[in-house]
Design an enzyme around this catalytic site. Structure first.
Site, PDB file in Angstrom:
ATOM      1  N   HIS A 111      11.855  19.099 -13.714  1.00  0.00           N
ATOM      2  CA  HIS A 111      10.575  18.687 -14.293  1.00  0.00           C
ATOM      3  C   HIS A 111       9.579  18.099 -13.287  1.00  0.00           C
ATOM      4  O   HIS A 111       8.709  17.301 -13.650  1.00  0.00           O
ATOM      5  CB  HIS A 111      10.784  17.654 -15.408  1.00  0.00           C
ATOM      6  CG  HIS A 111      11.568  18.147 -16.584  1.00  0.00           C
ATOM      7  ND1 HIS A 111      12.871  18.574 -16.487  1.00  0.00           N
ATOM      8  CD2 HIS A 111      11.237  18.274 -17.889  1.00  0.00           C
ATOM      9  CE1 HIS A 111      13.305  18.936 -17.693  1.00  0.00           C
ATOM     10  NE2 HIS A 111      12.336  18.771 -18.557  1.00  0.00           N
ATOM     11  N   HIS A 157       9.776  23.638 -16.370  1.00  0.00           N
ATOM     12  CA  HIS A 157       9.174  23.175 -17.628  1.00  0.00           C
ATOM     13  C   HIS A 157       7.663  23.241 -17.476  1.00  0.00           C
ATOM     14  O   HIS A 157       7.049  22.412 -16.826  1.00  0.00           O
ATOM     15  CB  HIS A 157       9.614  21.752 -17.961  1.00  0.00           C
ATOM     16  CG  HIS A 157       9.326  21.353 -19.377  1.00  0.00           C
ATOM     17  ND1 HIS A 157       8.109  21.576 -19.993  1.00  0.00           N
ATOM     18  CD2 HIS A 157      10.104  20.734 -20.307  1.00  0.00           C
ATOM     19  CE1 HIS A 157       8.146  21.117 -21.233  1.00  0.00           C
ATOM     20  NE2 HIS A 157       9.352  20.604 -21.449  1.00  0.00           N
ATOM     21  N   GLU A 172      16.696  23.469 -28.293  1.00  0.00           N
ATOM     22  CA  GLU A 172      15.408  22.901 -28.710  1.00  0.00           C
ATOM     23  C   GLU A 172      14.375  24.025 -28.865  1.00  0.00           C
ATOM     24  O   GLU A 172      13.229  23.899 -28.467  1.00  0.00           O
ATOM     25  CB  GLU A 172      14.900  21.863 -27.707  1.00  0.00           C
ATOM     26  CG  GLU A 172      15.769  20.626 -27.619  1.00  0.00           C
ATOM     27  CD  GLU A 172      15.130  19.521 -26.809  1.00  0.00           C
ATOM     28  OE1 GLU A 172      15.092  18.374 -27.296  1.00  0.00           O
ATOM     29  OE2 GLU A 172      14.655  19.798 -25.686  1.00  0.00           O
ATOM     30  N   CYS A 229       9.786  11.911 -25.553  1.00  0.00           N
ATOM     31  CA  CYS A 229       8.608  12.750 -25.301  1.00  0.00           C
ATOM     32  C   CYS A 229       7.682  12.813 -26.501  1.00  0.00           C
ATOM     33  O   CYS A 229       6.456  12.948 -26.350  1.00  0.00           O
ATOM     34  CB  CYS A 229       9.041  14.154 -24.890  1.00  0.00           C
ATOM     35  SG  CYS A 229      10.224  14.922 -26.023  1.00  0.00           S
TER      36      CYS A 229
END
Length: 655
Positions: free
Chosen positions: A151, A203, A329, A413
């Protein structure tokens, strides 16, 4: 002559240009009064400020490493991740939320807290511009070694967005200058040629953030960097394979075993199916749509329209929730939309709002704006409580009473994501081109913009979404010819439009689902729009096996649900017998004046089942009154059951 959609460039109005009342004004007040400070407090509690404070010892690995992938051996620590790796992103989104809150309500205390965080980042930044708390404080020397998993550029993106918002809110350039230096460093590092990194982030996020930075600074190089990351994604030889081998990792040991997980399995213009991690996909498509607008790139727009149809017609919940599975997810198979186990992460619906809004950059189109509204009101807004203090991460469409809002999350998040969306929602309501203003969303508000070289103020007086009457009034510096485009939602059967009391033939002015009125406006005109808010039943495609034999209830853009607090236990025992279009409408003070719907029903009862779990005769039933409330407001009063898809409903046959 009106330009075609693909020749035009519509950009959202700046957040400070819109003042909100009504539902979203109240939600923004909650962000100002509670959420913004809550986010900073919980970042402090988690240790995030210690992580960026060079005056204190490095905190080390506070949140242990873990792997989401069965393909990654436990010994391969270089491929392990920790949510601590992206603490910078949580701070960035929290700063962005505070910035937006300052537009609405100045708060010197909160502003001073952000200034102190900015000072810490200034001290943390390396001389060459590099800035990342994980790599500078926890694992120094590993920067740019694992773009696939850690990330790194994602964190930069969220800090960029926070920096732009804070500059626009306060006029303070310090954080934006810090991030500009960092992006200049990234430009030096990335690209093709000797010593360059021909890669991109695992990401996605920085792509859309760079567009914001470019628009705020006027620096084309930032826009070009965003385009580079988008153009490079998924090309061969695959960068993540090259990177893994260089870092001593096996490229096959990857989360979910496929680059579909982060949408790098193909070049973006070749992708036709929405796959992988839902939030990553939405952020990528948002960046692609921005670049399509800025570069008038029809190849990106064509790819995005294909992906849009794939998502909306096969993989989206009725709430605008997306990504049914917790395991990745994200997305699974077509028409796989379980209700009680639905993941439907708040961030994913927020991302869908981002994407839909950016698809409007090349011209108003109801195809995108209707979904933006549904995802905003239902899949996203459900993630924040009315008081602004508690949150949902997952958003199921059915609950046995065990799913409740929480104070924080191990992966935090979603709280700042929904908070920053609510606090900036005015910029999603309107967009401006050279000679046109588009009204994408309705709600009590006023917007200031420059159109056709003239300063214009457009105001909406309405109680939407509770009532369907919208009155729009104008102020203009001088009489000026320009167009106003008003979205006529697809569900608004029988909508009516008038100017100064004179009816407008909607059919004659409709362009892609918007009533486009080109006129020399004097500022004295009054536009009245009536959007009938008639409760309606919707059925799912029979291939969505989880919804077979059931219907969902909507009123305007709002999905409704039954809650145990109104209907008692055993919601699945209810069968709706009344006509939803004739529902009795009641305002619920405890839910901010929301309109609830009462409909006749019958309830199965257990009488006669004593001593036996099964019997040959069906259950007896008794009359009942079923109450439905807007889905985004559930679990705001008392814990209990919740159900969206109901038995019964008006009998209809499809063509």
């Amino acid at each position: 002559m009106t330009k075609t959609k693909k020749d035009r460039q519509f950009r959202p109005v700046p957040v400070p240009s819109v003042v909100l009342g009504g539902l979203f004004g109240a939600r923004q007040d909650a962000v100002c009064e509670a959420t913004a400070e809550t986010l900073l407090d919980r970042c402090v509690d988690a240790g995030m400020l210690k992580a960026i404070d060079v005056e204190q010892p490095s905190p080390g690995v506070v949140i242990p490493y873990h792997s989401m992938s069965p393909t990654v051996p436990a010994t391969e620590h270089k491929a392990m991740v920790s949510t601590q790796m992206f603490w910078d992103s949580d701070l960035g989104k929290s700063i962005e939320t505070v910035a937006y809150s300052l537009y609405r309500k100045p708060n010197p205390k909160l502003e001073a807290r952000v200034d102190a965080i900015v000072d810490l980042y200034a001290k943390l930044q390396r001389a060459d511009g590099y800035l990342n708390a994980w790599y500078l404080r926890v694992v120094p020397g590993r920067e740019w070694a694992n773009l696939r998993d850690t990330h790194e550029l994602y964190c930069a993106g969220h800090l960029i967005e926070g920096a732009v918002a804070y500059y626009q809110a306060t006029g303070k350039r310090k954080l934006m200058d810090i991030m500009s230096r960092y992006v200049d460093h990234i430009i030096d590092k990335f690209g093709h040629g000797p010593g360059k990194i021909a890669g991109y982030c695992g990401h996605e996020e920085i792509e859309l953030a760079l567009v914001k930075l470019a628009r705020a600074t006027g620096q084309q190089k930032y826009m070009d960097l965003s385009k580079y990351f988008i153009d490079e994604r998924g090309t061969e030889p695959h960068y993540f394979d090259i990177e893994a081998r260089r870092d001593g990792r096996d490229p096959k040991n990857f989360v979910m075993g496929s680059y579909q997980y982060n949408q790098s399995h193909q070049p973006v213009r070749e992708q036709k199916k929405v796959v992988g991690h839902a939030v990553r996909a939405m952020y990528l498509y948002s960046g692609m749509a921005d670049i399509a607008t800025e570069y008038s790139d029809d190849t990106l727009t064509t790819a995005l329209e294909t992906l849009w149809d794939d998502l909306i017609t096969k993989q989206m919940y009725i709430t605008g929730g997306i990504g049914p599975a917790a395991a990745n997810e994200g997305f699974t198979d077509y028409y796989d939309l379980p209700n009680e186990s639905a993941y439907a992460e708040t961030c994913a619906s927020v991302g869908l709002v981002f994407w839909a809004n950016r698809m409007l950059g090349r011209g108003p189109n109801r195809r995108f704006a209707d979904i933006m509204e549904i995802a905003l009101y239902n899949g996203s807004l459900s993630g924040l409580s009315l008081d602004g203090k508690t949150f949902f991460y997952e958003n199921p469409l059915e609950s046995a009473g065990k799913h409740h809002r929480w104070i924080w999350h191990r992966c935090p998040c979603c709280p700042p994501n929904i908070a920053r969306l609510v606090a900036s929602v005015g910029s999603y309501m309107y967009a401006v081109a050279d000679d046109e203003i588009a009204v994408h969303l309705y709600g009590e508000s006023s917007v200031k913009a420059e159109i056709a070289g003239t300063k214009v103020e457009l105001a909406q007086a309405t109680r939407y979404p509770w009532h369907g009457a919208v009155r729009l009034t104008l102020k203009v510096e001088k009489p000026t010819r320009f167009a106003i485009s008003l979205r006529i939602p697809g569900w608004a059967k029988g909508a009516k439009l008038s100017i100064d009391g004179g009816a407008v033939d909607l059919v004659s002015v409709m362009v892609n689902g918007y009533a486009r009125i080109e006129h020399e406006w004097t500022g004295s005109e009054v536009i009245d729009l009536e959007l009938p808010l008639i409760p309606r039943a919707l059925w799912a495609d029979p291939r969505v096996r989880q919804d077979t034999g059931r219907f969902a209830l909507m009123r305007g853009p709002l999905v409704y649900c039954a809650e145990g607090v109104d209907n008692g236990e055993g919601l699945n025992a209810l069968t709706v017998t009344g006509d939803p279009s004739r529902a009795n409408e009641i305002e619920i003070a405890a839910l901010g004046g929301a309109v609830a719907l009462d409909i006749e029903a019958r309830r199965d009862v257990s009488t006669g089942f004593e001593g036996s779990l099964y019997r040959e005769a069906p259950p007896a039933t008794e009359p009942a009154k079923a109450r439905f409330v807007p889905y985004h407001l559930w679990d705001n009063r008392a814990p209990g059951e919740m159900l969206v898809w109901m038995r019964g409903g008006p009998k209809k046959t499809g063509a």
